[in-house]
Design a protein around this motif. Structure first.
Motif, PDB file in Angstrom:
ATOM      1  N   GLU A 140     -20.571   0.070   9.919  1.00  0.00           N
ATOM      2  CA  GLU A 140     -21.645  -1.634   9.621  1.00  0.00           C
ATOM      3  C   GLU A 140     -23.341  -1.586  10.543  1.00  0.00           C
ATOM      4  N   LYS A 141     -23.678  -2.088   8.496  1.00  0.00           N
ATOM      5  CA  LYS A 141     -25.283  -1.517   8.752  1.00  0.00           C
ATOM      6  C   LYS A 141     -26.202  -3.273   9.077  1.00  0.00           C
ATOM      7  N   GLY A 142     -26.807  -3.233  10.088  1.00  0.00           N
ATOM      8  CA  GLY A 142     -27.405  -4.850  10.035  1.00  0.00           C
ATOM      9  C   GLY A 142     -26.048  -6.383   9.691  1.00  0.00           C
ATOM     10  N   LYS A 143     -26.881  -6.643   8.370  1.00  0.00           N
ATOM     11  CA  LYS A 143     -26.616  -7.484   8.102  1.00  0.00           C
ATOM     12  C   LYS A 143     -24.806  -7.414   6.455  1.00  0.00           C
ATOM     13  N   ALA A 144     -24.632  -5.942   7.147  1.00  0.00           N
ATOM     14  CA  ALA A 144     -23.792  -5.739   6.266  1.00  0.00           C
ATOM     15  C   ALA A 144     -23.034  -4.685   6.159  1.00  0.00           C
ATOM     16  N   ASN A 145     -21.824  -4.172   5.885  1.00  0.00           N
ATOM     17  CA  ASN A 145     -20.228  -3.710   6.018  1.00  0.00           C
ATOM     18  C   ASN A 145     -20.184  -3.352   4.455  1.00  0.00           C
ATOM     19  N   PHE A 146     -19.665  -1.408   5.085  1.00  0.00           N
ATOM     20  CA  PHE A 146     -19.383  -1.067   3.751  1.00  0.00           C
ATOM     21  C   PHE A 146     -17.722  -0.655   4.088  1.00  0.00           C
ATOM     22  N   LEU A 147     -17.148  -0.221   3.147  1.00  0.00           N
ATOM     23  CA  LEU A 147     -15.581   0.251   3.660  1.00  0.00           C
ATOM     24  C   LEU A 147     -15.359   1.511   2.296  1.00  0.00           C
ATOM     25  N   VAL A 148     -14.373   2.916   2.563  1.00  0.00           N
ATOM     26  CA  VAL A 148     -14.274   3.053   0.950  1.00  0.00           C
ATOM     27  C   VAL A 148     -13.087   3.548   2.607  1.00  0.00           C
ATOM     28  N   ASN A 149     -12.127   4.250   1.276  1.00  0.00           N
ATOM     29  CA  ASN A 149     -10.638   3.912   1.621  1.00  0.00           C
ATOM     30  C   ASN A 149      -9.976   5.011   0.807  1.00  0.00           C
ATOM     31  N   TYR A 150      -8.980   5.647   1.128  1.00  0.00           N
ATOM     32  CA  TYR A 150      -8.427   6.845   0.254  1.00  0.00           C
ATOM     33  C   TYR A 150      -6.156   6.556   0.622  1.00  0.00           C
ATOM     34  N   GLY A 151      -5.871   6.496  -0.250  1.00  0.00           N
ATOM     35  CA  GLY A 151      -4.267   5.847   0.448  1.00  0.00           C
ATOM     36  C   GLY A 151      -3.823   6.495  -1.748  1.00  0.00           C
ATOM     37  N   PHE A 152      -2.170   6.570  -1.503  1.00  0.00           N
ATOM     38  CA  PHE A 152      -0.979   6.938  -2.052  1.00  0.00           C
ATOM     39  C   PHE A 152      -0.254   6.639  -1.953  1.00  0.00           C
ATOM     40  N   TYR A 153       0.407   5.706  -2.939  1.00  0.00           N
ATOM     41  CA  TYR A 153       1.876   5.170  -3.382  1.00  0.00           C
ATOM     42  C   TYR A 153       2.869   6.484  -3.678  1.00  0.00           C
ATOM     43  N   ALA A 154       3.687   6.198  -2.544  1.00  0.00           N
ATOM     44  CA  ALA A 154       5.114   7.109  -2.425  1.00  0.00           C
ATOM     45  C   ALA A 154       5.958   6.698  -3.481  1.00  0.00           C
ATOM     46  N   PRO A 155       6.933   7.203  -4.280  1.00  0.00           N
ATOM     47  CA  PRO A 155       8.250   6.314  -4.700  1.00  0.00           C
ATOM     48  C   PRO A 155       9.032   6.760  -4.086  1.00  0.00           C
ATOM     49  N   THR A 156       9.073   5.679  -2.835  1.00  0.00           N
ATOM     50  CA  THR A 156      10.394   5.429  -1.771  1.00  0.00           C
ATOM     51  C   THR A 156      11.087   4.412  -2.140  1.00  0.00           C
ATOM     52  N   GLY A 157      10.943   3.244  -3.075  1.00  0.00           N
ATOM     53  CA  GLY A 157      11.831   1.998  -3.431  1.00  0.00           C
ATOM     54  C   GLY A 157      12.477   2.754  -4.913  1.00  0.00           C
ATOM     55  N   ASP A 158      14.130   2.795  -4.673  1.00  0.00           N
ATOM     56  CA  ASP A 158      15.375   3.139  -5.481  1.00  0.00           C
ATOM     57  C   ASP A 158      14.784   2.284  -6.962  1.00  0.00           C
ATOM     58  N   TYR A 159      15.029   2.996  -7.471  1.00  0.00           N
ATOM     59  CA  TYR A 159      14.227   2.918  -9.007  1.00  0.00           C
ATOM     60  C   TYR A 159      15.696   4.266 -10.024  1.00  0.00           C
ATOM     61  N   ASP A 160      16.068   3.161 -11.129  1.00  0.00           N
ATOM     62  CA  ASP A 160      16.691   3.283 -12.379  1.00  0.00           C
ATOM     63  C   ASP A 160      16.320   3.455 -13.634  1.00  0.00           C
ATOM     64  N   PRO A 161      15.668   3.799 -14.549  1.00  0.00           N
ATOM     65  CA  PRO A 161      15.127   3.747 -15.759  1.00  0.00           C
ATOM     66  C   PRO A 161      15.795   3.737 -16.672  1.00  0.00           C
ATOM     67  N   ALA A 162      17.537   3.311 -16.679  1.00  0.00           N
ATOM     68  CA  ALA A 162      18.307   2.883 -17.089  1.00  0.00           C
ATOM     69  C   ALA A 162      18.242   1.092 -16.982  1.00  0.00           C
ATOM     70  N   LYS A 163      18.177   0.829 -15.299  1.00  0.00           N
ATOM     71  CA  LYS A 163      18.183  -0.694 -14.682  1.00  0.00           C
ATOM     72  C   LYS A 163      16.915  -1.641 -15.721  1.00  0.00           C
ATOM     73  N   SER A 164      17.523  -2.919 -15.802  1.00  0.00           N
ATOM     74  CA  SER A 164      16.479  -3.703 -16.142  1.00  0.00           C
ATOM     75  C   SER A 164      15.895  -4.605 -14.746  1.00  0.00           C
ATOM     76  N   LEU A 165      15.998  -3.943 -13.536  1.00  0.00           N
ATOM     77  CA  LEU A 165      15.521  -4.584 -12.591  1.00  0.00           C
ATOM     78  C   LEU A 165      15.362  -3.418 -11.567  1.00  0.00           C
ATOM     79  N   ASN A 166      14.487  -3.089 -11.238  1.00  0.00           N
ATOM     80  CA  ASN A 166      14.315  -2.011  -9.470  1.00  0.00           C
ATOM     81  C   ASN A 166      13.582  -2.726  -9.029  1.00  0.00           C
ATOM     82  N   LYS A 167      13.293  -1.613  -7.159  1.00  0.00           N
ATOM     83  CA  LYS A 167      12.364  -2.281  -6.344  1.00  0.00           C
ATOM     84  C   LYS A 167      11.306  -1.368  -6.377  1.00  0.00           C
ATOM     85  N   GLY A 168      11.171  -0.051  -6.783  1.00  0.00           N
ATOM     86  CA  GLY A 168      10.134   0.056  -6.771  1.00  0.00           C
ATOM     87  C   GLY A 168       9.901   0.497  -8.550  1.00  0.00           C
ATOM     88  N   LEU A 169       9.051   1.444  -8.484  1.00  0.00           N
ATOM     89  CA  LEU A 169       7.946   1.228 -10.144  1.00  0.00           C
ATOM     90  C   LEU A 169       8.542   3.228 -10.293  1.00  0.00           C
TER      91      LEU A 169
END
Length: 313
Positions: A140-169
């Motif tokens: 926080e700097k006077g009238k301005a605020n700044f934000l920097v984030n680093y994160g990641f997505y883990a493939p925890t959702g079920d995924y099967d390349p043979a299926k048309s619908l999947n919960k994960g990517l």
């Protein structure tokens, strides 16, 4: 034609359309994890020291699939709902002068594909890919605020390349965010914000496919009321894939057009630290879409917040 034969053909047609939609045959590019338009007002500001638990339902009501030139390839009735449960802690610990925090998001995704002409629908629901941000920095700097984030997505959702619908990517993804919020007047009533999100993807499980990097820029303009509890304004986003998907399974359509999407609409945000409660509602209409789905976005935020008192030095 017998009823049984009609039902078999109907089921086959549904399976074919679902396969076209979710196996990437209509969308020429692989989607990323980040949800376009998921943030709005104040999105460039870090949360003050405290504990935050939020329920963030996100609905993308899709009405069409757009081709590489923005032409409509298919009209559809498709609802993609993400029930995001988020947990964030911002501490008084300082890193490079910024307040340090961490965040976790657990998404539960529900996809419903409805075919009115066939009087049927297909559904898939479950826990999708987990997001963890070990680095959340806010200044926080006077009238301005700044934000920097680093994160990641883990493939925890079920995924099967043979299926048309999947919960994960089915792949890991790095996410880097940088944003800023600014107040234009001394009372800090008029405010604007911008948040950029950069997605860097890894290879997809069971397929020779690696999604190209993606850029999301979300912006907002608002005015505060009711002793700063209410922020009312408009929010929008710009999404663009920065380079082509790679691998032999990329882009079955043969198109090398990079997908893109835009959205804009109104937002209401209410925050009451004394009541430990926050509420937001945002609607955005998607437009100028190519090689991607188009429709309406509805994003709601319900937050329990417990802001820590200022630290004493």
């Amino acid at each position: 034609m017998s009823f049984g034969s009609f039902r078999r053909r109907q089921t086959s047609l549904v399976a074919l359309i679902v396969s076209l939609i979710f196996a990437g045959r209509i969308e020429a590019q692989q989607n990323g994890h980040y949800l376009q338009g998921i943030t709005g007002l104040d999105n460039g500001s870090g949360a003050p020291p405290g504990v935050y638990v939020a329920y963030l339902p996100y609905v993308n009501a899709i009405n069409s699939f757009k081709g590489p030139s923005g032409q409509t390839l298919l009209n559809a009735d498709l609802n993609v709902v993400a029930h995001n449960v988020a947990y964030q802690v911002t501490t008084h610990k300082k890193i490079l002068g910024a307040e340090y925090g961490i965040a976790v998001i657990i998404p539960v995704v529900n996809t419903r594909v409805a075919f009115d002409a066939l009087n049927t629908n297909v559904q898939e629901a479950g826990v999708s890919d987990l997001y963890f941000a070990p680095v959340v920095l806010g200044w926080e700097k006077g009238k301005a605020n700044f934000l920097v984030n680093y994160g990641f997505y883990a493939p925890t959702g079920d995924y099967d390349p043979a299926k048309s619908l999947n919960k994960g990517l089915g792949f890991w993804e790095h996410q880097i965010q940088a944003g800023m919020s600014y107040s234009f007047d001394k009372k800090k009533l008029w405010n604007a914000s911008v948040l950029s999100t950069w997605e860097i993807n890894q290879s997809k499980t069971g397929q020779d496919l690696k999604a190209g990097p993606m850029m999301n820029v979300e912006y907002s303009l608002g005015h505060r009321f009711d002793q700063y509890k209410i922020n009312l304004g408009a929010a929008g986003y710009v999404y663009h894939k920065l380079s082509e998907d790679s691998g032999s399974d990329a882009s079955i359509l043969g198109s090398r057009t990079l997908d893109r999407s835009f959205g804009i609409g109104p937002e209401f945000k209410y925050t009451n630290p004394m009541k430990h409660f926050g509420l937001s509602f945002r609607y955005e209409r998607q437009f100028a879409v190519q090689s991607k789905t188009q429709g309406d976005v509805y994003a709601i935020g319900l937050t329990w917040l417990n802001i820590f008192p200022p630290s004493h030095h």
